[in-house]
Design a protein around this motif. Structure first.
Motif, PDB file in Angstrom:
ATOM      1  N   HIS A   1       0.808  -1.221   0.000  1.00 35.76           N
ATOM      2  CA  HIS A   1       0.000   0.000   0.000  1.00 35.76           C
ATOM      3  C   HIS A   1       0.837   1.266   0.000  1.00 35.76           C
ATOM      4  CE1 HIS A   1      -3.296  -2.718   1.883  1.00 35.76           C
ATOM      5  NE2 HIS A   1      -3.280  -2.807   0.568  1.00 35.76           N
ATOM      6  N   HIS A   2       2.126   1.152   0.311  1.00 38.85           N
ATOM      7  CA  HIS A   2       3.023   2.302   0.226  1.00 38.85           C
ATOM      8  C   HIS A   2       3.891   2.240  -1.025  1.00 38.85           C
ATOM      9  CE1 HIS A   2       1.951   4.160   4.017  1.00 38.85           C
ATOM     10  NE2 HIS A   2       1.931   2.962   4.558  1.00 38.85           N
ATOM     11  N   HIS A   3       3.485   1.389  -1.964  1.00 35.16           N
ATOM     12  CA  HIS A   3       4.103   1.348  -3.289  1.00 35.16           C
ATOM     13  C   HIS A   3       5.596   1.003  -3.238  1.00 35.16           C
ATOM     14  CE1 HIS A   3       0.286   3.195  -3.966  1.00 35.16           C
ATOM     15  NE2 HIS A   3       0.649   4.326  -3.399  1.00 35.16           N
ATOM     16  N   LEU A   4       5.942   0.072  -2.345  1.00 38.42           N
ATOM     17  CA  LEU A   4       7.312  -0.413  -2.254  1.00 38.42           C
ATOM     18  C   LEU A   4       7.438  -1.783  -2.914  1.00 38.42           C
ATOM     19  CD1 LEU A   4       8.001   0.650   1.449  1.00 38.42           C
ATOM     20  CD2 LEU A   4       8.537   1.889  -0.649  1.00 38.42           C
ATOM     21  N   MET A   5       6.458  -2.111  -3.738  1.00 37.32           N
ATOM     22  CA  MET A   5       6.469  -3.348  -4.529  1.00 37.32           C
ATOM     23  C   MET A   5       6.582  -2.984  -5.998  1.00 37.32           C
ATOM     24  SD  MET A   5       5.982  -6.468  -3.174  1.00 37.32           S
ATOM     25  CE  MET A   5       4.936  -7.373  -4.316  1.00 37.32           C
ATOM     26  N   PRO A   6       7.276  -3.807  -6.791  1.00 39.65           N
ATOM     27  CA  PRO A   6       7.247  -3.590  -8.230  1.00 39.65           C
ATOM     28  C   PRO A   6       5.869  -3.927  -8.779  1.00 39.65           C
ATOM     29  CG  PRO A   6       8.353  -5.650  -7.716  1.00 39.65           C
ATOM     30  CD  PRO A   6       8.087  -4.975  -6.398  1.00 39.65           C
ATOM     31  N   ALA A   7       5.549  -3.417  -9.965  1.00 43.34           N
ATOM     32  CA  ALA A   7       4.239  -3.681 -10.563  1.00 43.34           C
ATOM     33  C   ALA A   7       4.030  -5.172 -10.783  1.00 43.34           C
ATOM     34  CB  ALA A   7       4.102  -2.921 -11.878  1.00 43.34           C
ATOM     35  N   HIS A   8       5.114  -5.879 -11.101  1.00 44.17           N
ATOM     36  CA  HIS A   8       5.069  -7.330 -11.276  1.00 44.17           C
ATOM     37  C   HIS A   8       6.144  -7.936 -10.375  1.00 44.17           C
ATOM     38  CE1 HIS A   8       2.283  -7.463 -14.713  1.00 44.17           C
ATOM     39  NE2 HIS A   8       2.833  -6.302 -15.033  1.00 44.17           N
ATOM     40  N   PRO A   9       5.747  -8.626  -9.294  1.00 42.00           N
ATOM     41  CA  PRO A   9       6.729  -9.219  -8.384  1.00 42.00           C
ATOM     42  C   PRO A   9       7.733 -10.096  -9.122  1.00 42.00           C
ATOM     43  CG  PRO A   9       4.538  -9.354  -7.457  1.00 42.00           C
ATOM     44  CD  PRO A   9       4.365  -8.870  -8.874  1.00 42.00           C
ATOM     45  N   GLU A  10       8.960 -10.047  -8.648  1.00 38.47           N
ATOM     46  CA  GLU A  10      10.034 -10.804  -9.289  1.00 38.47           C
ATOM     47  C   GLU A  10       9.782 -12.313  -9.205  1.00 38.47           C
ATOM     48  OE1 GLU A  10      12.896  -9.900 -10.932  1.00 38.47           O
ATOM     49  OE2 GLU A  10      12.015  -7.897 -10.960  1.00 38.47           O
TER      50      GLU A  10
ATOM     51  N   SER B   1       4.690   1.596 -10.595  1.00 36.16           N
ATOM     52  CA  SER B   1       5.401   2.279  -9.528  1.00 36.16           C
ATOM     53  C   SER B   1       6.209   1.278  -8.757  1.00 36.16           C
ATOM     54  CB  SER B   1       4.394   2.987  -8.607  1.00 36.16           C
ATOM     55  OG  SER B   1       3.553   2.034  -8.011  1.00 36.16           O
ATOM     56  N   GLY B   2       7.167   1.815  -7.970  1.00 38.86           N
ATOM     57  CA  GLY B   2       7.972   0.939  -7.124  1.00 38.86           C
ATOM     58  C   GLY B   2       9.109   0.311  -7.871  1.00 38.86           C
ATOM     59  N   SER B   3       9.623   0.986  -8.910  1.00 38.07           N
ATOM     60  CA  SER B   3      10.682   0.394  -9.703  1.00 38.07           C
ATOM     61  C   SER B   3      11.964   0.236  -8.925  1.00 38.07           C
ATOM     62  CB  SER B   3      10.940   1.257 -10.947  1.00 38.07           C
ATOM     63  OG  SER B   3      11.259   2.582 -10.568  1.00 38.07           O
ATOM     64  N   GLY B   4      12.117   0.990  -7.801  1.00 40.83           N
ATOM     65  CA  GLY B   4      13.309   0.829  -7.004  1.00 40.83           C
ATOM     66  C   GLY B   4      13.303  -0.436  -6.188  1.00 40.83           C
ATOM     67  N   SER B   5      12.184  -1.080  -6.067  1.00 37.62           N
ATOM     68  CA  SER B   5      12.075  -2.291  -5.281  1.00 37.62           C
ATOM     69  C   SER B   5      12.042  -3.490  -6.207  1.00 37.62           C
ATOM     70  CB  SER B   5      10.789  -2.252  -4.441  1.00 37.62           C
ATOM     71  OG  SER B   5      10.583  -3.461  -3.797  1.00 37.62           O
ATOM     72  N   THR B   6      12.870  -4.462  -5.916  1.00 34.40           N
ATOM     73  CA  THR B   6      12.974  -5.588  -6.828  1.00 34.40           C
ATOM     74  C   THR B   6      12.331  -6.847  -6.296  1.00 34.40           C
ATOM     75  OG1 THR B   6      15.098  -6.211  -5.852  1.00 34.40           O
ATOM     76  CG2 THR B   6      15.168  -4.706  -7.720  1.00 34.40           C
ATOM     77  N   SER B   7      11.871  -6.807  -5.064  1.00 30.69           N
ATOM     78  CA  SER B   7      11.411  -8.057  -4.445  1.00 30.69           C
ATOM     79  C   SER B   7       9.906  -8.149  -4.395  1.00 30.69           C
ATOM     80  CB  SER B   7      11.961  -8.149  -3.018  1.00 30.69           C
ATOM     81  OG  SER B   7      11.451  -9.295  -2.390  1.00 30.69           O
ATOM     82  N   GLY B   8       9.419  -9.379  -4.459  1.00 28.96           N
ATOM     83  CA  GLY B   8       8.024  -9.643  -4.167  1.00 28.96           C
ATOM     84  C   GLY B   8       7.939 -10.618  -3.010  1.00 28.96           C
TER      85      GLY B   8
END
Length: 264
Positions: free
Chosen positions: A183-192, A256-263
């Motif tokens: 909910h704080h957009h720390l996920m990539p649009a498609h989890p790795e 959004s959340g392109s800086g985060s690589t993990s799901g």
């Protein structure tokens, strides 16, 4: 929020007060008058009192006759309450909260995974495998809310499968972390896909009774998830300071959340 969100007017007042307290805008020792809160939020006394009652149960305020309602020190808060976690994730101390939660997960979930490998029932093994399959489906489609539901089910089942009731009681805390990340957009649009594969490795190790492999795979999940969330927070702060348009805080599920690589 993940657990028992409060409904109606008192829930709105509760959220606003909780956010003000966790952000430090209402500091420890500050006295709140019921009449002032009525005027500030434009609600009835009964609504304010109900919100205060909940905050008191969380250890965030104390209420004394002739004194009023006093904001408590953080040391008295029930910091494991999912609502408090959510409010802290909403505020300026988000990175501190993420670090604390990451450290807690690192000390909790790998051990729970090892115990689950020794104690999980066939039904729990099936639930873990089913959750991983749901994560794979929703990860490919980019449905982050459905992915979150499956992810929460996986981690809750794992903690319950540990056979330790105190570990299982912390499932709401872990769910709050996972929800806050989404909910704080720390996920990539498609989890790795790698994150989903690590979950599958945990499920397989639990089913095989391999405690060492289960613990190792879960530690990888938690370490990568914590790193990715903190990277996401750092990028979000950088984008806000630079006025960039590619902020991590963009619309959920829109890239959004392109800086985060993990799901994880």
């Amino acid at each position: 929020m993940v657990d028992h969100p409060q409904a109606g007017l008192h829930g709105s007042v509760l959220d606003r007060l909780g956010t003000l307290i966790t952000s430090g805008e209402l500091g420890a020792g500050e006295v709140l008058r019921i009449e002032q809160l009525e005027d500030r939020f434009g609600v009835s006394r009964s609504v304010v009192r109900e919100a205060i009652r909940v905050l008191e149960s969380m250890g965030m305020v104390t209420s004394r006759r002739r004194v009023g309602v006093t904001v408590a020190e953080r040391a008295r808060w029930n910091v494991f309450d999912p609502q408090i976690i959510g409010w802290r994730l909403d505020g300026p101390g988000r990175d501190e909260q993420l670090r604390s939660l990451g450290e807690l997960r690192r000390g909790l979930e790998p051990v729970a995974a090892a115990l689950a490998a020794r104690r999980a029932t066939p039904a729990q093994c099936g639930a873990l495998t089913g959750a991983v399959m749901e994560m794979a489906v929703h990860g490919r489609s980019g449905d982050l809310e459905s992915y979150l539901t499956a992810d929460v089910l996986f981690h809750r089942t794992l903690l319950e499968a540990s056979g330790n009731e105190m570990m299982a009681a912390l499932s709401g805390v872990v769910a709050a972390v996972l929800a806050g990340r989404t909910h704080h957009h720390l996920m990539p649009a498609h989890p790795e896909p790698a994150a989903i594969r690590w979950h599958a490795e945990v499920a397989q190790a639990v089913q095989a009774g391999d405690a060492d492999a289960a613990e190792r795979a879960m530690r990888d999940i938690v370490d990568e998830a914590t790193r990715a969330m903190l990277d996401g927070v750092d990028q979000h702060a950088g984008d806000e300071n630079g006025g960039g348009q590619n902020s991590v805080g963009g619309s959920a599920g829109t890239g959004s959340g392109s800086g985060s690589t993990s799901g994880a």
